[in-house]
Design an enzyme around this catalytic site. Structure first.
Site, PDB file in Angstrom:
ATOM      1  CB  SER A  80     -33.275  21.123  30.961  1.00  0.00           C
ATOM      2  OG  SER A  80     -33.326  20.289  29.672  1.00  0.00           O
ATOM      3  CG  ASN A 167     -31.741   7.870  30.349  1.00  0.00           C
ATOM      4  OD1 ASN A 167     -32.200   8.773  30.234  1.00  0.00           O
ATOM      5  ND2 ASN A 167     -32.205   6.741  30.716  1.00  0.00           N
ATOM      6  CB  THR A 212       2.960  31.055  61.346  1.00  0.00           C
ATOM      7  OG1 THR A 212       3.555  31.757  62.456  1.00  0.00           O
ATOM      8  CG2 THR A 212       3.969  30.644  60.390  1.00  0.00           C
ATOM      9  CG  HIS A 213      -0.389  31.708  64.357  1.00  0.00           C
ATOM     10  ND1 HIS A 213      -1.395  31.063  64.991  1.00  0.00           N
ATOM     11  CD2 HIS A 213       0.635  30.898  64.297  1.00  0.00           C
ATOM     12  CE1 HIS A 213      -1.009  29.887  65.233  1.00  0.00           C
ATOM     13  NE2 HIS A 213       0.413  29.695  64.718  1.00  0.00           N
ATOM     14  CB  SER A 334     -15.405  54.702  46.492  1.00  0.00           C
ATOM     15  OG  SER A 334     -16.494  55.126  47.142  1.00  0.00           O
ATOM     16  CG  ASN A 342     -11.712  49.903  46.596  1.00  0.00           C
ATOM     17  OD1 ASN A 342     -11.145  50.448  47.757  1.00  0.00           O
ATOM     18  ND2 ASN A 342     -12.869  50.462  46.789  1.00  0.00           N
ATOM     19  CE1 TYR A 374     -33.323  11.392  33.510  1.00  0.00           C
ATOM     20  CE2 TYR A 374     -30.820  11.367  33.560  1.00  0.00           C
ATOM     21  CZ  TYR A 374     -32.053  11.941  33.414  1.00  0.00           C
ATOM     22  OH  TYR A 374     -32.309  13.233  33.330  1.00  0.00           O
ATOM     23  CD  GLN A 379     -34.211  18.815  33.475  1.00  0.00           C
ATOM     24  OE1 GLN A 379     -34.637  17.904  32.632  1.00  0.00           O
ATOM     25  NE2 GLN A 379     -35.129  19.996  34.084  1.00  0.00           N
ATOM     26  CE  LYS A 382     -27.006  18.059  31.411  1.00  0.00           C
ATOM     27  NZ  LYS A 382     -27.808  17.364  32.465  1.00  0.00           N
TER      28      LYS A 382
END
Lengths: 517, 500
Positions: A80, A167, A212-213, A334, A342, A374, A379, A382
């Site tokens: 890890s 732990n 709305t909508h 682009s 954009n 545990y 692990q 993370k």
């Protein structure tokens, strides 16, 4: 292969010699041990030096009962260190507090405590400077730092892990890391709220269509819409504050899962690390990751809020809406179409919400059905945490920057405003004020709109006669309610888009967020 | 097709007659309107009766500008009455605050099962309002004054969720009590504590059970925070912008037990973060329960044999006569999946929705209802299971020696004698290796054998070996030592108000 020196002190006892013999007979195994014996007045101590094996692998710090090292495949799969080295700062913080406590409790000598602290300082310095070499065969950040400490200060380092397990060490580290993360996120949330409020202050009086909508609904002050986001972000912050409060309990001293018989002081380490108190149950302390689930849930809700802001501003930047124009500094082009401009940052704010949700789901699925206390699965918590926090910080920061670099196109908006019969509900309210039941007024105005649709005109363009042919209740004063500006001015309820109400909201936020001018 | 009566009062004005003519000319459209005109001194009022069209469909309450009814396919796809009628109680609560006693009559019919829910009335709000109109006529049409289904539905939902939170809190406490009582019933029982599902250290069963109680306590805390945050009233936000009619948002907010009305009308109608938060909290609770489920299913297996559920919480096999399965806990574990799924559905639902309201949001109900229903069931069943299991003391104690559970305590022994922990860890590791090759326990090693590994071992080492001795050596705050566990139990017995 290293050459080794064995020194037998003259005061070596016969039992020591026996031990040496026993150990030498182990030389057939992959692990060779060449202890140096030293006896003192009161106590016997055994020292062991880490040695290279035939394969060049270091002996694992937990390798006592093991006769073989792990295979390379297993080592690679289970390491890890490639990601948990991000916890170095908090791991060292935790170790400092632990070592200080051990010294104060007499479990290690003061000089050993000092050596450890100095060693940790040096290691931290090296890590910050990029001079530290992280080793995969040392598995994780904890073992890497401890082994490096041993290389640096020798004997004393072996006492650091007294009354401690990875732990309780790792979940202490993680809580410290998450606590800092929450503080960062809170700061960025406030930063975005300030940016939105300032944007509102810069655009006083601008009326936009409320939807709305995604159909034009009622006219609203732009300020009112921006403040809706500020409200949501405020709840997001509240959620994080609650989370921080709940997570701020110290697992250190729970050891592997059951606590210890060594005379540690859990309250001392808890205080030193700024926790509210040590956790009440050691099994709970090492097994639970609900504080992470809660943090990632809060991040997910924030991400959803930001995705909605992203959607809205991308829409508004389109040619068809044309309500806002981002500055070049927050736009991209682009590679093929020369005209393109954009609003990518907000598209990515919208899009990155996906991974934040995914991080949460990963963690929920990870924890599901895990027995106590545990399990190595954990692990895997993370990377989702690190990603979630990193992403939400980025989303918040970019949203604020975008907000600071857009202009609303007043003329374009105002020109497009009449379309959509935004004043229809206000007209219905007019009839209600005249005594008509709302249902009925709704129907009347509906028919008025139908008439507008067929005549291709606005409500305010209907003659009074035409209106009265739909309902005799309409009178001359009806035109005070028609048109977008009139309509907005008719709102008066608490929290509405009426100017006074919006001013009041703005004052609240300017004060609350400490904005000057 | 209904027959309609049109009554023209004698005081009908000419403009009214014109209007009538205009309306009658609309008879070609699918919707026919036959207004009844009534003029009073000060005000003109228009009444409209719901009428059936040629196709038998009712006119929609929002149908003013519409010339056509929706198609059946659209109606079926977009209806929400099949599920949102669950909100009936809270929809009516809001209406009641808005216009006192009229709704009570309809509620009675729903509770009695006499109420007919109509798909062509789309949803719970329109169903109730239309029924109200059928019942009391004119007055009902005023109910929706200064209100929209937007602020109506999210008020309903907040009320429903608030009640849901209270139910869940109650069941959480119920489960905590069941676990504490189970702990009290099994004082002194030592079990293996596991990490990586390998025997780690001996722990008191009580200590393990209390770990779950701690987690549930945080789950409750999360829900309390959520309830506090959601307890603000959207009513009066109307469609999205508020209104010009002189409503009192503080009055309705108070009447419905909210802390205060929400500050921003757009926020009020568009936000579902309170639901996301509730479902997040439920998901974390569900994960906790899934871990309890896993553990007890393992412990009920032949190989573990630590607990035996009573017949009342077990099920059999239709083919294998010997089987006795701990299904309830398997389902507690399994149903966590849908709770997580409900949360994900809602997150995905809300993602990227522009303001202020979008029809997508009607899809929030079913995940919420399912999440709440499931978590309540999971909590209840877990409590019942806890009340109906026996721990197999003999079996556990017989199996306890295996696994070198006292190894860490032995390492602590050496540390107390002055050895660096790293070294002591290694020494004990080698002692264990010796046990493995000799097929014996640590306490069965002779002192000589131990001293051959390290001269630091002395006669007093045997006080640290064996499971019972080992457990007794724990003393740190929150550890599995007897005193610490007693203290924890006292805390919970007091906190949860458990007698005896």
């Amino acid at each position: 292969m290293e050459s080794l020196v064995v020194v037998l002190s003259s005061s070596c006892s016969s039992s020591s010699a026996n031990t040496l013999q026993l150990l030498l007979s182990h030389s057939k195994t992959k692990r060779s041990l060449f202890p140096i014996f030293k006896t003192t007045h009161k106590r016997s101590a055994v020292m062991q030096m880490s040695a290279a094996t035939d394969t060049g692998k270091e002996v694992k710090l937990w390798g006592g009962r093991f006769e073989e090292s792990v295979t390379e495949t297993v080592e690679k799969f289970t390491e890890s260190i490639s990601f948990d080295k991000a916890l170095y700062k908090h791991d060292i913080m935790g170790s400092r507090a632990h070592a200080s406590m051990l010294a104060r409790q007499g479990l290690i000598s003061e000089s050993d405590g000092d050596s450890i602290l100095k060693g940790l300082d040096e290691i931290e310095r090296r890590i910050v400077n990029g001079d530290f070499v992280w080793r995969t065969d040392r598995e994780d950040v904890h073992m890497n730092i401890e082994a490096a400490l041993t290389d640096l200060v020798g004997e004393a380092a072996k006492k650091l892990h007294t009354a401690r397990s990875r732990n309780d060490q790792v979940c202490t580290d993680l809580r410290l890391w998450c606590r800092d993360a929450v503080d960062s996120i809170l700061s960025r949330i406030k930063h975005l709220q300030v940016a939105l409020v300032k944007l509102a202050l810069k655009n006083e009086g601008l009326i936009v269509p409320g939807y709305t909508h995604l159909q034009r609904a009622q006219p609203v002050l732009l300020q009112h819409l921006l403040l809706a986001y500020v409200e949501q972000l405020d709840r997001d912050a509240g959620r994080l504050l609650n989370c921080r409060e709940r997570m701020n309990f110290c697992p250190l001293g729970a050891c592997a899962l059951a606590g210890t018989g060594l005379p540690i002081d859990r309250f001392m380490t808890s205080d030193a690390l700024g926790f509210t108190a040590p956790m009440r149950n050691s099994i709970d302390a090492v097994s639970d990751r609900d504080f992470v689930l809660e943090l990632l849930s809060a991040n997910s809700i924030t991400a959803i809020h930001l995705s909605r802001l992203g959607e809205e501003w991308v829409l508004w930047a389109s040619e068809e809406f044309g309500f806002l124009t981002p500055s070049d500094s927050v736009s991209t082009g682009s590679s093929i179409m020369p005209q393109k401009k954009n609003p990518d940052p907000m598209e990515l704010v919208r899009g990155k919400s996906a991974r934040v949700v995914g991080d949460l789901v990963s963690l929920l699925v990870l924890c599901k059905g895990l027995p106590h206390a545990y399990n190595r699965d954990l692990q895997e918590d993370k990377e989702p945490v690190f990603d979630s926090v990193k992403t939400i910080l980025g989303m918040l920061e970019v949203s604020a920057e975008f907000a600071q670099n857009i202009t609303f196109n007043w003329e374009r908006i105002q020109k497009a405003l009449p379309a959509g019969y935004l004043d229809a509900t206000t007209l219905a309210d007019y009839l209600v004020k005249k005594g008509m039941p709302f249902r009925t007024s709704h129907d009347i105005v509906g028919r008025s709109v139908a008439l507008c649709v067929s005549s291709n005109c606005q409500l305010q363009e209907l003659s009074l006669d035409k209106l009265r042919s739909i309902s005799p209740v309409f009178d001359e004063d009806v035109y005070e309610f028609l048109g977008v500006e009139n309509s907005v001015n008719k709102f008066s309820s608490y929290g509405s888009t009426g100017s006074e109400c919006v001013s009041a909201q703005l004052n609240y936020w300017v004060t609350n967020l400490g904005i000057n001018g």
